[in-house]
Write an enzyme that holds these catalytic residues in place. Structure first.
Site, PDB file in Angstrom:
ATOM      1  N   ASP A 103      99.092  74.900  50.424  1.00 11.11           N
ATOM      2  CA  ASP A 103      98.406  73.668  50.032  1.00 11.11           C
ATOM      3  C   ASP A 103      97.839  73.754  48.617  1.00 11.11           C
ATOM      4  O   ASP A 103      97.871  74.823  47.991  1.00 11.11           O
ATOM      5  CB  ASP A 103      97.290  73.339  51.047  1.00 11.11           C
ATOM      6  CG  ASP A 103      96.444  74.557  51.414  1.00 11.11           C
ATOM      7  OD1 ASP A 103      96.463  75.544  50.660  1.00 11.11           O
ATOM      8  OD2 ASP A 103      95.772  74.517  52.453  1.00 11.11           O
ATOM      9  N   GLU A 150      93.851  68.400  58.634  1.00 11.35           N
ATOM     10  CA  GLU A 150      92.558  68.121  59.247  1.00 11.35           C
ATOM     11  C   GLU A 150      92.755  67.548  60.661  1.00 11.35           C
ATOM     12  O   GLU A 150      93.863  67.127  61.021  1.00 11.35           O
ATOM     13  CB  GLU A 150      91.802  67.097  58.380  1.00 11.35           C
ATOM     14  CG  GLU A 150      91.515  67.578  56.964  1.00 11.35           C
ATOM     15  CD  GLU A 150      90.396  68.624  56.882  1.00 11.35           C
ATOM     16  OE1 GLU A 150      90.195  69.397  57.846  1.00 11.35           O
ATOM     17  OE2 GLU A 150      89.723  68.657  55.845  1.00 11.35           O
ATOM     18  N   HIS A 178      91.359  73.410  61.228  1.00 11.28           N
ATOM     19  CA  HIS A 178      92.519  73.060  60.403  1.00 11.28           C
ATOM     20  C   HIS A 178      93.317  74.295  60.002  1.00 11.28           C
ATOM     21  O   HIS A 178      92.785  75.400  59.925  1.00 11.28           O
ATOM     22  CB  HIS A 178      92.122  72.223  59.178  1.00 11.28           C
ATOM     23  CG  HIS A 178      91.467  72.954  58.052  1.00 11.28           C
ATOM     24  ND1 HIS A 178      90.345  72.474  57.424  1.00 11.28           N
ATOM     25  CD2 HIS A 178      91.767  74.107  57.410  1.00 11.28           C
ATOM     26  CE1 HIS A 178      89.993  73.306  56.448  1.00 11.28           C
ATOM     27  NE2 HIS A 178      90.845  74.298  56.418  1.00 11.28           N
ATOM     28  N   ASN A 236      86.801  73.655  61.412  1.00  7.66           N
ATOM     29  CA  ASN A 236      87.150  72.509  62.267  1.00  7.66           C
ATOM     30  C   ASN A 236      88.551  72.645  62.873  1.00  7.66           C
ATOM     31  O   ASN A 236      89.098  71.692  63.405  1.00  7.66           O
ATOM     32  CB  ASN A 236      87.045  71.194  61.484  1.00  7.66           C
ATOM     33  CG  ASN A 236      88.028  71.127  60.323  1.00  7.66           C
ATOM     34  OD1 ASN A 236      88.791  72.065  60.090  1.00  7.66           O
ATOM     35  ND2 ASN A 236      88.016  70.021  59.594  1.00  7.66           N
TER      36      ASN A 236
HETATM   37  C1  GLP Z   1      90.889  76.318  53.353  1.00 11.21           C
HETATM   38  C2  GLP Z   1      92.396  76.390  53.108  1.00 11.21           C
HETATM   39  C3  GLP Z   1      93.096  76.983  54.279  1.00 11.21           C
HETATM   40  C4  GLP Z   1      92.246  78.119  54.771  1.00 11.21           C
HETATM   41  C5  GLP Z   1      91.039  77.556  55.440  1.00 11.21           C
HETATM   42  C6  GLP Z   1      89.985  78.589  55.771  1.00 11.21           C
HETATM   43  O1  GLP Z   1      90.320  75.143  52.997  1.00 11.21           O
HETATM   44  N1  GLP Z   1      93.026  75.178  52.750  1.00 11.21           N
HETATM   45  O2  GLP Z   1      94.402  77.392  53.928  1.00 11.21           O
HETATM   46  O3  GLP Z   1      92.962  78.887  55.710  1.00 11.21           O
HETATM   47  O4  GLP Z   1      90.519  76.492  54.704  1.00 11.21           O
HETATM   48  O5  GLP Z   1      89.335  79.013  54.619  1.00 11.21           O
HETATM   49  P1  GLP Z   1      88.594  80.385  54.520  1.00 11.21           P
HETATM   50  O6  GLP Z   1      89.635  81.461  54.701  1.00 11.21           O
HETATM   51  O7  GLP Z   1      88.012  80.429  53.132  1.00 11.21           O
HETATM   52  O8  GLP Z   1      87.562  80.416  55.574  1.00 11.21           O
END
Ligand code: GLP
Length: 262
Positions: A67, A143, A138, A136
């Site tokens: 992403d 989302e 995702h 959440n």
């Molecule tokens: C982010 C990214 C995801 C990631 C997730 C968790 O916003 N878009 O690819 O896996 O949310 O983030 P983190 O690893 O910093 O907790």
């Protein structure tokens, strides 16, 4: 699904890095799907260490990021293209021409999404996809209530995700409102998936994804449809699971299960 509960975040990073190195040894040009965020950073550091020790050959890997934010200026430190260049491409010695990130500054974002899907297809699809999980539920930036069949597209970020990611920006308001993300259908096309989560803030999402019903309210639950998923958790992220004893028993019996659909 294989659920592996490890003592701490360092053990998650180490186990993930060894799994990736093993797959890369078998297929040096494999397509690795890479995630950003904090969760896989330990894995990338451990992989860089394995490479420095001559225990991993990664230079021919091809990579596709999940992403990207829409609208951040070139060189903005939170832009995933920048994060991937600094945390993945350089330390792993990858050829930048083989590392792809959705183009969040494209004049035609919808076209950029279609192009990204086409580039994935032309590369033969993802062999091993690394995933983190949002609080959440995702994955990528899919989302809650994302279509379980979605493809790469523009998506609005939820308030919770923007709050969670504000630590990478100067203020809450500086977090972009939109992103490009591979869809849940795109992610499910990967041959193999490696999801990792660390810390208590992920415990509810992890439990919903692994043990809850498949529902777009928890997008990661769609991984229950995939036949080859490994979930690496530290004790905190695993703390809301109910079948913990079973996961530990299965992990001990692992040699018997290699190659099986999980
Ligand atoms: C982010 C990214 C995801 C990631 C997730 C968790 O916003 N878009 O690819 O896996 O949310 O983030 P983190 O690893 O910093 O907790």
């Amino acid at each position: 699904m294989d659920v592996v509960i490890l003592p701490d975040p360092a053990a998650v990073g180490s186990r993930a890095a060894h799994l990736i190195a093993q797959r890369a040894a078998a297929d040096p040009e494999m397509v690795l799907g890479i995630a950003t965020g904090s969760s896989p950073l330990g894995t990338y550091r451990e992989l860089a260490l394995l490479r420095a020790q001559g225990k991993a050959t990664l230079d021919r890997l091809r990579c596709f990021a999940l992403d990207e934010y829409v609208g951040l200026p070139d060189g903005h430190p939170a832009r995933y293209a920048v994060v991937v260049a600094d945390e993945v491409t350089a330390p792993l010695g990858l050829d930048p021409a083989n590392v792809h990130v959705p183009d969040g500054s494209a004049a035609d974002v919808h076209r950029a999404c279609l192009d990204y899907e086409q580039a994935l297809t032309a590369a033969g699809g993802v062999d091993l996809q690394i995933l983190g999980i949002g609080t959440n539920g995702h994955i990528g930036f899919n989302e809650p209530i994302s279509s379980l069949a979605s493809r790469t597209r523009i998506k609005a970020l939820s308030a919770q995700t923007r709050r969670d990611n504000a630590r990478f920006f100067s203020s809450d308001d500086a977090v972009p409102t939109h992103c490009i993300t591979q869809g849940l259908g795109t992610i499910l096309d990967a041959q193999e998936i490696l999801l990792m989560a660390q810390g208590p803030s992920k415990a509810d999402a992890v439990a919903a994804a692994i043990e809850g019903p498949v529902t777009s309210m928890c997008p990661a639950s769609v991984l229950q449809f995939h036949p080859r998923v490994t979930v690496l958790l530290d004790e905190d992220a695993a703390s809301r699971l109910t079948l913990t004893d079973y996961y530990r028993f299965v992990a001990d019996a692992e040699p018997l299960l290699v190659g099986e659909n999980r």
